[in-house]
Write a protein that holds these residues in place. Structure first.
Motif, PDB file in Angstrom:
ATOM      1  N   UNK A   1       0.787  -1.226   0.000  1.00 15.81           N
ATOM      2  CA  UNK A   1       0.000   0.000   0.000  1.00 15.81           C
ATOM      3  C   UNK A   1       0.817   1.273   0.000  1.00 15.81           C
ATOM      4  N   UNK A   2       2.122   1.193   0.334  1.00 17.11           N
ATOM      5  CA  UNK A   2       2.925   2.414   0.344  1.00 17.11           C
ATOM      6  C   UNK A   2       3.384   2.749  -1.075  1.00 17.11           C
ATOM      7  N   UNK A   3       3.718   4.020  -1.303  1.00 18.70           N
ATOM      8  CA  UNK A   3       4.221   4.478  -2.595  1.00 18.70           C
ATOM      9  C   UNK A   3       5.745   4.543  -2.553  1.00 18.70           C
TER      10      UNK A   3
ATOM     11  N   UNK B   1       7.494  -0.761 -16.794  1.00 16.72           N
ATOM     12  CA  UNK B   1       6.826  -1.454 -15.690  1.00 16.72           C
ATOM     13  C   UNK B   1       7.878  -1.948 -14.713  1.00 16.72           C
ATOM     14  N   UNK B   2       7.410  -2.206 -13.483  1.00 19.37           N
ATOM     15  CA  UNK B   2       8.299  -2.725 -12.445  1.00 19.37           C
ATOM     16  C   UNK B   2       7.921  -4.159 -12.133  1.00 19.37           C
ATOM     17  N   UNK B   3       8.875  -4.895 -11.573  1.00 21.19           N
ATOM     18  CA  UNK B   3       8.633  -6.263 -11.118  1.00 21.19           C
ATOM     19  C   UNK B   3       9.146  -6.396  -9.697  1.00 21.19           C
ATOM     20  N   UNK B   4       8.332  -7.016  -8.844  1.00 18.86           N
ATOM     21  CA  UNK B   4       8.755  -7.442  -7.513  1.00 18.86           C
ATOM     22  C   UNK B   4       8.721  -8.959  -7.536  1.00 18.86           C
TER      23      UNK B   4
ATOM     24  N   UNK C   1       4.201  -4.827 -11.625  1.00 21.26           N
ATOM     25  CA  UNK C   1       3.604  -3.688 -10.923  1.00 21.26           C
ATOM     26  C   UNK C   1       3.574  -2.491 -11.861  1.00 21.26           C
ATOM     27  N   UNK C   2       2.408  -1.887 -12.012  1.00 21.94           N
ATOM     28  CA  UNK C   2       2.283  -0.709 -12.867  1.00 21.94           C
ATOM     29  C   UNK C   2       3.008   0.484 -12.235  1.00 21.94           C
ATOM     30  N   UNK C   3       3.607   1.320 -13.069  1.00 21.56           N
ATOM     31  CA  UNK C   3       4.323   2.507 -12.581  1.00 21.56           C
ATOM     32  C   UNK C   3       3.677   3.764 -13.140  1.00 21.56           C
ATOM     33  N   UNK C   4       4.042   4.900 -12.537  1.00 22.41           N
ATOM     34  CA  UNK C   4       3.597   6.213 -13.007  1.00 22.41           C
ATOM     35  C   UNK C   4       4.821   7.067 -13.271  1.00 22.41           C
TER      36      UNK C   4
ATOM     37  N   UNK D   1       3.265  -0.582  -3.695  1.00 18.43           N
ATOM     38  CA  UNK D   1       3.556  -1.976  -3.362  1.00 18.43           C
ATOM     39  C   UNK D   1       2.245  -2.756  -3.274  1.00 18.43           C
ATOM     40  N   UNK D   2       2.101  -3.827  -4.055  1.00 17.89           N
ATOM     41  CA  UNK D   2       0.860  -4.617  -4.017  1.00 17.89           C
ATOM     42  C   UNK D   2       0.794  -5.492  -2.770  1.00 17.89           C
ATOM     43  N   UNK D   3      -0.302  -6.210  -2.629  1.00 18.58           N
ATOM     44  CA  UNK D   3      -0.518  -7.073  -1.467  1.00 18.58           C
ATOM     45  C   UNK D   3       0.312  -8.345  -1.624  1.00 18.58           C
TER      46      UNK D   3
END
Length: 311
Positions: free
Chosen positions: A64-66, A79-82, A87-90, A101-103
């Motif tokens: 949930x944090x940016x 795009x980013x990968x964890x 994970x979508x980026x802006x 950060x996704x769940x």
């Protein structure tokens, strides 16, 4: 020069001037193949530049944090990968990307970027931390020391409570009832009066900040009524809260104790529970008079003084 010749010369000069003005302008040069048009240079430069991350702020956090990434070679389709999670980026600026950060389960993940042309950055370690519960309020915030049953139940309101979360009361875990991700409940233990700390700890081990619960043992008189009338005495029913076995009733400065009347004093006091004591009063005559009553508990806590009119 003859007039006819002058007129002829003037006509020829005028015709040549209009002919020169009417000639079309040469065409503008077109961009050469492979050279970006104006406005597209920044995107083209980003696509051709190496994809580099210079900083990650913060480098750890809970879902949930940016997270903000600074670097080079970013585009609006990067795009980013964890780990294996995309994970979508802006794109905030030419050299700034953000992502949320996704769940994900807590742990250490490889964080890297991939551009639409297939270029990837080098991976960096990112620690996903457990979701931390948050307490916003307790309901109620104060419990009477002599409260019983459901009167001792407290609901903890907040966020991010997980099934299996436990209440930590003064540093020790106690029985907890899970209501929802925003509420858990517990029954207040029998403890001395004062401030007590309440926390919520999720199964992951993440714990909230503490909030204070007040256990209040101060006596309070809410009502005084005349009860049964006997031959030599009558009863004053004193109602309120936090009366204790061994509480004393002070009547116009004279202390009346529970149990058998003391030598030289016929008055007596009966403890009927936390909310009621019975004063057996032996008046010298039936004339009403003003009485000042106060309850004092064994620990020295005192109620306010209440005035009543009775024989």
């Amino acid at each position: 020069m003859k007039p006819s010749v002058s007129i002829l010369v003037l006509f020829l000069l005028t015709t040549l001037t209009w002919s020169a003005v009417a000639q079309p302008l040469p065409p503008l040069p077109t961009p050469r193949e492979g050279v970006p048009a104006a406005g597209g240079a920044a995107r083209g430069e980003a696509r051709s530049a190496p994809l580099t991350v210079l900083s990650i702020i913060p480098a750890q956090g809970e879902p949930g944090i940016t997270v903000t990434l600074n670097g080079n070679g970013f585009t609006d389709r990067t795009v980013a990968f964890l780990g294996a999670t995309e994970v979508r980026t802006t794109l905030v600026a030419d050299k700034v990307l953000t992502l949320v950060i996704p769940d994900l389960q807590p742990g250490l993940y490889a964080l890297y970027l991939r551009r639409e042309d297939g270029t990837t950055s080098r991976p960096y370690n990112f620690s996903v931390q457990p979701v931390r519960p948050e307490i916003s309020s307790l309901s109620p915030e104060k419990i009477d020391a002599c409260a019983a049953g459901r009167e001792r139940e407290v609901t903890v309101n907040g966020l991010n409570f997980q099934r299996g979360a436990q209440i930590v009361f003064d540093g020790g875990g106690i029985g907890t009832r899970f209501v929802s991700p925003e509420a858990v409940a517990f029954v207040t233990p029998q403890l001395p009066s004062g401030l007590h700390q309440v926390m919520v700890r999720n199964p992951s081990g993440a714990a909230s900040d503490p909030l204070a619960l007040i256990i209040d043992s101060k006596p309070e008189i809410s009502n005084v009524a005349i009860g049964s009338d006997y031959v030599s005495y009558y009863e004053l029913i004193v109602s309120g809260r936090n009366f204790q076995q061994g509480s004393t009733l002070v009547v116009d400065g004279v202390r009346i104790h529970t149990g058998e009347p003391r030598a030289g004093n016929r008055e007596s006091l009966i403890y009927a529970g936390c909310s009621q004591i019975i004063y057996q009063r032996h008046p010298y005559d039936a004339t009403p008079k003003d009485l000042r009553l106060q309850v004092v508990n064994p620990n020295g806590e005192e109620s306010g003084v209440v005035s009543v009119t009775a024989p």
